[in-house]
Write a protein that holds these residues in place. Structure first.
Motif, PDB file in Angstrom:
ATOM      1  N   UNK A  88      12.012   9.553 -19.580  1.00 50.52           N
ATOM      2  CA  UNK A  88      13.335   8.989 -19.396  1.00 50.52           C
ATOM      3  C   UNK A  88      13.791   8.972 -17.937  1.00 50.52           C
ATOM      4  N   UNK A  89      12.952   9.410 -17.015  1.00 52.90           N
ATOM      5  CA  UNK A  89      13.327   9.485 -15.611  1.00 52.90           C
ATOM      6  C   UNK A  89      13.079   8.136 -14.940  1.00 52.90           C
ATOM      7  N   UNK A  90      14.058   7.667 -14.164  1.00 55.31           N
ATOM      8  CA  UNK A  90      13.929   6.444 -13.388  1.00 55.31           C
ATOM      9  C   UNK A  90      13.834   6.839 -11.924  1.00 55.31           C
ATOM     10  N   UNK A  91      12.821   6.333 -11.243  1.00 59.47           N
ATOM     11  CA  UNK A  91      12.621   6.651  -9.837  1.00 59.47           C
ATOM     12  C   UNK A  91      12.900   5.398  -9.036  1.00 59.47           C
ATOM     13  N   UNK A  92      13.746   5.506  -8.017  1.00 55.28           N
ATOM     14  CA  UNK A  92      14.083   4.382  -7.154  1.00 55.28           C
ATOM     15  C   UNK A  92      13.579   4.712  -5.758  1.00 55.28           C
ATOM     16  N   UNK A  93      12.543   4.027  -5.304  1.00 55.00           N
ATOM     17  CA  UNK A  93      11.939   4.285  -4.014  1.00 55.00           C
ATOM     18  C   UNK A  93      11.872   2.987  -3.248  1.00 55.00           C
ATOM     19  N   UNK A  94      12.223   3.020  -1.969  1.00 52.74           N
ATOM     20  CA  UNK A  94      12.080   1.847  -1.121  1.00 52.74           C
ATOM     21  C   UNK A  94      10.832   2.065  -0.270  1.00 52.74           C
ATOM     22  N   UNK A  95       9.850   1.207  -0.431  1.00 48.32           N
ATOM     23  CA  UNK A  95       8.607   1.311   0.324  1.00 48.32           C
ATOM     24  C   UNK A  95       8.758   0.520   1.608  1.00 48.32           C
ATOM     25  N   UNK A  96       8.490   1.165   2.744  1.00 50.13           N
ATOM     26  CA  UNK A  96       8.598   0.519   4.034  1.00 50.13           C
ATOM     27  C   UNK A  96       7.293   0.738   4.777  1.00 50.13           C
ATOM     28  N   UNK A 130       1.083   4.381  -2.917  1.00 49.10           N
ATOM     29  CA  UNK A 130       1.044   5.805  -2.617  1.00 49.10           C
ATOM     30  C   UNK A 130       2.311   6.509  -3.108  1.00 49.10           C
ATOM     31  N   UNK A 131       3.461   5.861  -2.910  1.00 46.68           N
ATOM     32  CA  UNK A 131       4.734   6.464  -3.311  1.00 46.68           C
ATOM     33  C   UNK A 131       4.830   6.675  -4.822  1.00 46.68           C
ATOM     34  N   UNK A 132       4.227   5.787  -5.591  1.00 46.28           N
ATOM     35  CA  UNK A 132       4.293   5.877  -7.045  1.00 46.28           C
ATOM     36  C   UNK A 132       3.078   6.552  -7.669  1.00 46.28           C
ATOM     37  N   UNK A 133       2.152   7.058  -6.858  1.00 43.00           N
ATOM     38  CA  UNK A 133       0.991   7.753  -7.392  1.00 43.00           C
ATOM     39  C   UNK A 133       0.010   6.828  -8.082  1.00 43.00           C
ATOM     40  N   UNK A 134      -0.222   5.648  -7.485  1.00 44.70           N
ATOM     41  CA  UNK A 134      -1.138   4.672  -8.060  1.00 44.70           C
ATOM     42  C   UNK A 134      -2.372   4.516  -7.190  1.00 44.70           C
ATOM     43  N   UNK A 135      -3.445   4.016  -7.796  1.00 37.98           N
ATOM     44  CA  UNK A 135      -4.671   3.694  -7.071  1.00 37.98           C
ATOM     45  C   UNK A 135      -4.796   2.181  -7.011  1.00 37.98           C
ATOM     46  N   UNK A 136      -5.177   1.681  -5.840  1.00 39.79           N
ATOM     47  CA  UNK A 136      -5.424   0.242  -5.745  1.00 39.79           C
ATOM     48  C   UNK A 136      -6.809  -0.052  -6.298  1.00 39.79           C
ATOM     49  N   UNK A 137      -7.021  -1.287  -6.696  1.00 41.41           N
ATOM     50  CA  UNK A 137      -8.309  -1.704  -7.233  1.00 41.41           C
ATOM     51  C   UNK A 137      -9.123  -2.383  -6.144  1.00 41.41           C
ATOM     52  N   UNK A 138     -10.426  -2.321  -6.272  1.00 45.84           N
ATOM     53  CA  UNK A 138     -11.326  -2.903  -5.283  1.00 45.84           C
ATOM     54  C   UNK A 138     -11.577  -4.374  -5.578  1.00 45.84           C
ATOM     55  N   UNK A 167     -11.493  -8.455  -5.870  1.00 41.12           N
ATOM     56  CA  UNK A 167     -10.491  -9.441  -6.264  1.00 41.12           C
ATOM     57  C   UNK A 167      -9.486  -8.876  -7.269  1.00 41.12           C
ATOM     58  N   UNK A 168      -9.843  -7.801  -7.964  1.00 38.30           N
ATOM     59  CA  UNK A 168      -8.897  -7.188  -8.908  1.00 38.30           C
ATOM     60  C   UNK A 168      -7.712  -6.567  -8.184  1.00 38.30           C
ATOM     61  N   UNK A 169      -7.909  -6.143  -6.948  1.00 40.66           N
ATOM     62  CA  UNK A 169      -6.845  -5.498  -6.185  1.00 40.66           C
ATOM     63  C   UNK A 169      -5.983  -6.469  -5.406  1.00 40.66           C
ATOM     64  N   UNK A 170      -6.082  -7.741  -5.707  1.00 42.02           N
ATOM     65  CA  UNK A 170      -5.351  -8.772  -4.986  1.00 42.02           C
ATOM     66  C   UNK A 170      -3.841  -8.650  -5.208  1.00 42.02           C
ATOM     67  N   UNK A 171      -3.081  -8.813  -4.114  1.00 45.89           N
ATOM     68  CA  UNK A 171      -1.624  -8.793  -4.168  1.00 45.89           C
ATOM     69  C   UNK A 171      -1.142 -10.237  -4.150  1.00 45.89           C
ATOM     70  N   UNK A 172      -0.288 -10.592  -5.096  1.00 43.64           N
ATOM     71  CA  UNK A 172       0.264 -11.949  -5.158  1.00 43.64           C
ATOM     72  C   UNK A 172       1.744 -11.885  -4.803  1.00 43.64           C
ATOM     73  N   UNK A 173       2.095 -12.510  -3.681  1.00 39.74           N
ATOM     74  CA  UNK A 173       3.486 -12.549  -3.231  1.00 39.74           C
ATOM     75  C   UNK A 173       4.127 -13.796  -3.822  1.00 39.74           C
ATOM     76  N   UNK A 174       5.283 -13.638  -4.441  1.00 37.93           N
ATOM     77  CA  UNK A 174       5.945 -14.754  -5.116  1.00 37.93           C
ATOM     78  C   UNK A 174       6.566 -15.760  -4.154  1.00 37.93           C
ATOM     79  N   UNK A 175       6.993 -15.311  -2.977  1.00 39.38           N
ATOM     80  CA  UNK A 175       7.614 -16.211  -2.010  1.00 39.38           C
ATOM     81  C   UNK A 175       6.545 -17.059  -1.322  1.00 39.38           C
ATOM     82  N   UNK A 179       0.831  -1.202   0.000  1.00 41.53           N
ATOM     83  CA  UNK A 179       0.000   0.000   0.000  1.00 41.53           C
ATOM     84  C   UNK A 179       0.868   1.256   0.000  1.00 41.53           C
ATOM     85  N   UNK A 180       1.961   1.227   0.756  1.00 43.57           N
ATOM     86  CA  UNK A 180       2.874   2.371   0.790  1.00 43.57           C
ATOM     87  C   UNK A 180       3.512   2.586  -0.580  1.00 43.57           C
TER      88      UNK A 180
END
Length: 150
Positions: free
Chosen positions: A140-148, A78-86, A88-96, A74-75
């Motif tokens: 051409x801008x690359x943004x490197x953000x660590x979300x915590x 917000x950091x990348x200026x995105x909206x989450x989806x409501x 089942x579309x907003x589901x987060x899939x963790x690879x581990x 979720x952080x």
């Protein structure tokens, strides 16, 4: 964080991937909070009220880790200026495999993870960022953000 591909069937919905670290202090705080709530509300058969059986301890740790991962995602939204989806579309899939991560987890350690999820660019944030910037230069801008997680 990266943009995987555009899903044209639903309009402006994109698939994103994220490599991040769930904060160990946040996991510890969530684990303690979960334990307190469980000891107040839970009534496990064969145990006195307020007692948490040993078989429930790993489940509480798993819950705390999952919550910290979700808060980290979720952080990042917000950091990348995105909206989450409501829904089942907003589901987060963790690879581990979180079951394996929990088996060897020591309370307070950070957990690195990779996740994929769908999202939309927040139009208000995009409009505000484009007002003072040349859009051709922004590509051409690359943004490197660590979300915590907080």
């Amino acid at each position: 964080m990266g943009l995987v591909e555009e899903d044209n069937s639903d309009g402006d919905i994109y698939n994103f991937w994220l490599t991040a670290v769930a904060n160990g202090d946040e996991i510890k705080k969530l684990r303690i909070q979960t334990e307190k709530e469980a000891s107040k509300k839970a009534n496990f058969p064969g145990f006195r009220k307020g007692q948490i059986p040993p078989y429930a301890q790993p489940k509480m740790t798993m819950f705390a880790i999952q919550e910290a991962v979700i808060k980290t995602c979720e952080a990042s939204l917000e950091a990348y200026g995105l909206q989450s989806l409501q829904g089942s579309q907003g589901e987060v899939k963790v690879n581990e495999d979180m079951q394996e991560v929990c088996k060897g987890y020591k309370l307070g350690n950070d957990i690195p993870f990779t996740a994929t999820y769908k999202g939309k660019f927040d139009e208000a944030v995009q409009a505000a960022s484009e007002e003072g910037h040349d859009t051709a230069a922004m590509e051409d801008v690359v943004v490197d953000v660590e979300a915590v997680a907080e």
